[in-house]
Design an enzyme around this catalytic site. Structure first.
Site, PDB file in Angstrom:
ATOM      1  N   HIS A 198       8.878   3.067   8.894  1.00 46.08           N
ATOM      2  CA  HIS A 198       8.637   2.195  10.046  1.00 46.08           C
ATOM      3  C   HIS A 198       7.392   2.698  10.777  1.00 46.08           C
ATOM      4  O   HIS A 198       7.254   3.906  10.994  1.00 46.08           O
ATOM      5  CB  HIS A 198       9.865   2.227  10.965  1.00 46.08           C
ATOM      6  CG  HIS A 198       9.735   1.279  12.117  1.00 46.08           C
ATOM      7  ND1 HIS A 198       9.838  -0.091  11.964  1.00 46.08           N
ATOM      8  CD2 HIS A 198       9.480   1.495  13.423  1.00 46.08           C
ATOM      9  CE1 HIS A 198       9.653  -0.667  13.138  1.00 46.08           C
ATOM     10  NE2 HIS A 198       9.436   0.266  14.036  1.00 46.08           N
ATOM     11  N   ARG A 251      22.442 -17.328   2.121  1.00 47.42           N
ATOM     12  CA  ARG A 251      22.060 -15.940   2.300  1.00 47.42           C
ATOM     13  C   ARG A 251      22.958 -15.019   1.466  1.00 47.42           C
ATOM     14  O   ARG A 251      22.510 -14.033   0.883  1.00 47.42           O
ATOM     15  CB  ARG A 251      22.208 -15.607   3.796  1.00 47.42           C
ATOM     16  CG  ARG A 251      21.668 -14.270   4.156  1.00 47.42           C
ATOM     17  CD  ARG A 251      22.045 -13.817   5.548  1.00 47.42           C
ATOM     18  NE  ARG A 251      21.887 -12.372   5.561  1.00 47.42           N
ATOM     19  CZ  ARG A 251      20.770 -11.759   5.889  1.00 47.42           C
ATOM     20  NH1 ARG A 251      19.734 -12.445   6.288  1.00 47.42           N
ATOM     21  NH2 ARG A 251      20.680 -10.448   5.833  1.00 47.42           N
ATOM     22  N   ASN A 253      13.598   3.982   4.398  1.00 50.74           N
ATOM     23  CA  ASN A 253      12.654   2.982   4.905  1.00 50.74           C
ATOM     24  C   ASN A 253      11.542   3.714   5.645  1.00 50.74           C
ATOM     25  O   ASN A 253      11.735   4.831   6.123  1.00 50.74           O
ATOM     26  CB  ASN A 253      13.384   2.046   5.873  1.00 50.74           C
ATOM     27  CG  ASN A 253      12.477   0.968   6.439  1.00 50.74           C
ATOM     28  OD1 ASN A 253      11.690   0.346   5.705  1.00 50.74           O
ATOM     29  ND2 ASN A 253      12.554   0.737   7.731  1.00 50.74           N
ATOM     30  N   ARG A 266      12.932  -8.392   4.661  1.00 48.66           N
ATOM     31  CA  ARG A 266      14.209  -9.068   4.934  1.00 48.66           C
ATOM     32  C   ARG A 266      15.239  -8.051   5.396  1.00 48.66           C
ATOM     33  O   ARG A 266      15.328  -6.964   4.834  1.00 48.66           O
ATOM     34  CB  ARG A 266      14.765  -9.746   3.688  1.00 48.66           C
ATOM     35  CG  ARG A 266      13.871 -10.782   3.218  1.00 48.66           C
ATOM     36  CD  ARG A 266      14.557 -11.911   2.510  1.00 48.66           C
ATOM     37  NE  ARG A 266      13.594 -12.971   2.488  1.00 48.66           N
ATOM     38  CZ  ARG A 266      13.434 -13.866   3.444  1.00 48.66           C
ATOM     39  NH1 ARG A 266      14.254 -13.887   4.461  1.00 48.66           N
ATOM     40  NH2 ARG A 266      12.478 -14.751   3.382  1.00 48.66           N
ATOM     41  N   ILE A 267      15.996  -8.447   6.398  1.00 47.13           N
ATOM     42  CA  ILE A 267      17.081  -7.577   6.853  1.00 47.13           C
ATOM     43  C   ILE A 267      18.174  -7.601   5.786  1.00 47.13           C
ATOM     44  O   ILE A 267      18.526  -8.663   5.267  1.00 47.13           O
ATOM     45  CB  ILE A 267      17.592  -8.046   8.232  1.00 47.13           C
ATOM     46  CG1 ILE A 267      16.485  -7.808   9.260  1.00 47.13           C
ATOM     47  CG2 ILE A 267      18.868  -7.324   8.607  1.00 47.13           C
ATOM     48  CD1 ILE A 267      16.791  -8.305  10.643  1.00 47.13           C
ATOM     49  N   SER A 305       0.829  -1.217   0.000  1.00 45.99           N
ATOM     50  CA  SER A 305       0.000   0.000   0.000  1.00 45.99           C
ATOM     51  C   SER A 305       0.861   1.264   0.000  1.00 45.99           C
ATOM     52  O   SER A 305       0.490   2.278  -0.583  1.00 45.99           O
ATOM     53  CB  SER A 305      -0.995   0.004   1.174  1.00 45.99           C
ATOM     54  OG  SER A 305      -0.340   0.194   2.396  1.00 45.99           O
TER      55      SER A 305
HETATM   56  C1  GRF Z   1       3.993  -0.654   6.775  1.00 44.73           C
HETATM   57  O1  GRF Z   1       3.331  -0.586   8.003  1.00 44.73           O
HETATM   58  C2  GRF Z   1       5.402  -0.133   6.905  1.00 44.73           C
HETATM   59  O2  GRF Z   1       5.533   0.881   7.853  1.00 44.73           O
HETATM   60  C3  GRF Z   1       6.168  -1.349   7.342  1.00 44.73           C
HETATM   61  O3  GRF Z   1       5.584  -2.414   6.644  1.00 44.73           O
HETATM   62  C4  GRF Z   1       4.233  -2.088   6.325  1.00 44.73           C
HETATM   63  C5  GRF Z   1       4.095  -2.248   4.847  1.00 44.73           C
HETATM   64  O4  GRF Z   1       2.760  -2.100   4.426  1.00 44.73           O
HETATM   65  N1  GRF Z   1       7.578  -1.191   7.100  1.00 44.73           N
HETATM   66  P1  GRF Z   1       2.433  -2.000   2.876  1.00 44.73           P
HETATM   67  O5  GRF Z   1       2.976  -3.283   2.226  1.00 44.73           O
HETATM   68  O6  GRF Z   1       3.091  -0.787   2.335  1.00 44.73           O
HETATM   69  O7  GRF Z   1       0.948  -1.943   2.779  1.00 44.73           O
END
Ligand code: GRF
Length: 201
Positions: free
Chosen positions: A109, A65, A107, A91-92, A13
């Site tokens: 979060h 890996r 990123n 994945r890290i 999303s």
């Molecule tokens: C989101 O909550 C983002 O913050 C986290 O993973 C989720 C990804 O959701 N890192 P989407 O796949 O973008 O809907």
């Protein structure tokens, strides 16, 4: 115009929010590729609809890996993007890869970092009893959910929230926060000094 690439593992999303912001001209960029580790990711369907090439690098099809990481690194270098956008990439990433794209990878979060790093950030927020939650867009560095912070948007935590209702409220803000942070990057308006990111006028 910058060239961006998105890495996503799931429903995508946030990827969609970035596609939409590019389409309406809010982000001065083109999206050159989706890279995913999950052949079943709904993000692939979103890429197809938007005419963005999708590349699947399935972790399970590599013996080690290191082999997986090498292939991912090569795919990213091939795209040669100005910015790599992690949007629910589960994945890290290894140190070599993070170093290769230092200052060029971001990123999102679903927490106000540095609180609640790692998985299930929204659950952690509920269990801790915080009154304010939110999302953070940050540059990716060697430590998990730790690089210089670009933007944070917050939401209230309501008394009757559970993990899911809170996650929904945060996600709505993610869809505003991520395109905005990417726009600032693409307009060369992020000045990184140590851990602090200054937004230039
Ligand atoms: C989101 O909550 C983002 O913050 C986290 O993973 C989720 C990804 O959701 N890192 P989407 O796949 O973008 O809907």
């Amino acid at each position: 115009m910058k060239r961006i690439a998105v890495l996503a593992s799931g429903r995508g999303s946030n990827f969609q929010a970035v596609i939409d912001a590019i389409t309406v001209g809010k982000i001065p960029a083109t999206c050159e590729a989706l890279i995913t580790d999950n052949p079943g990711a709904y993000a692939i369907e979103r890429a197809r609809k938007a005419g963005i090439p999708a590349r699947v690098i399935d972790y399970r099809s590599f013996p080690t890996r290191e082999a997986y990481e090498r292939s991912l690194l090569a795919a990213m270098q091939e795209v040669d993007a100005d910015l790599y956008v992690l949007a629910g990439y589960m994945r890290i990433l290894g140190m070599d890869l993070v170093r290769a794209f230092a200052g060029k990878m971001v990123n999102i979060h679903p927490a106000l970092l540095p609180s609640f790093t790692g998985l299930h950030a929204q659950r952690q927020a509920i269990l801790h009893g915080v009154k304010v939650a939110g999302c953070t867009v940050h540059f990716v560095d060697e430590n998990l959910d730790c690089g210089p912070i670009i933007l944070q948007y917050c939401v209230p935590v309501l008394d009757d929230d559970d993990e899911d209702t809170l996650a929904d409220r945060i996600l709505e803000r993610e869809h505003e926060c991520y395109p905005e942070a990417i726009r600032l990057f693409c307009e060369d308006r992020l000045d990184v000094i140590g851990r602090r990111v200054r937004i230039l006028p």
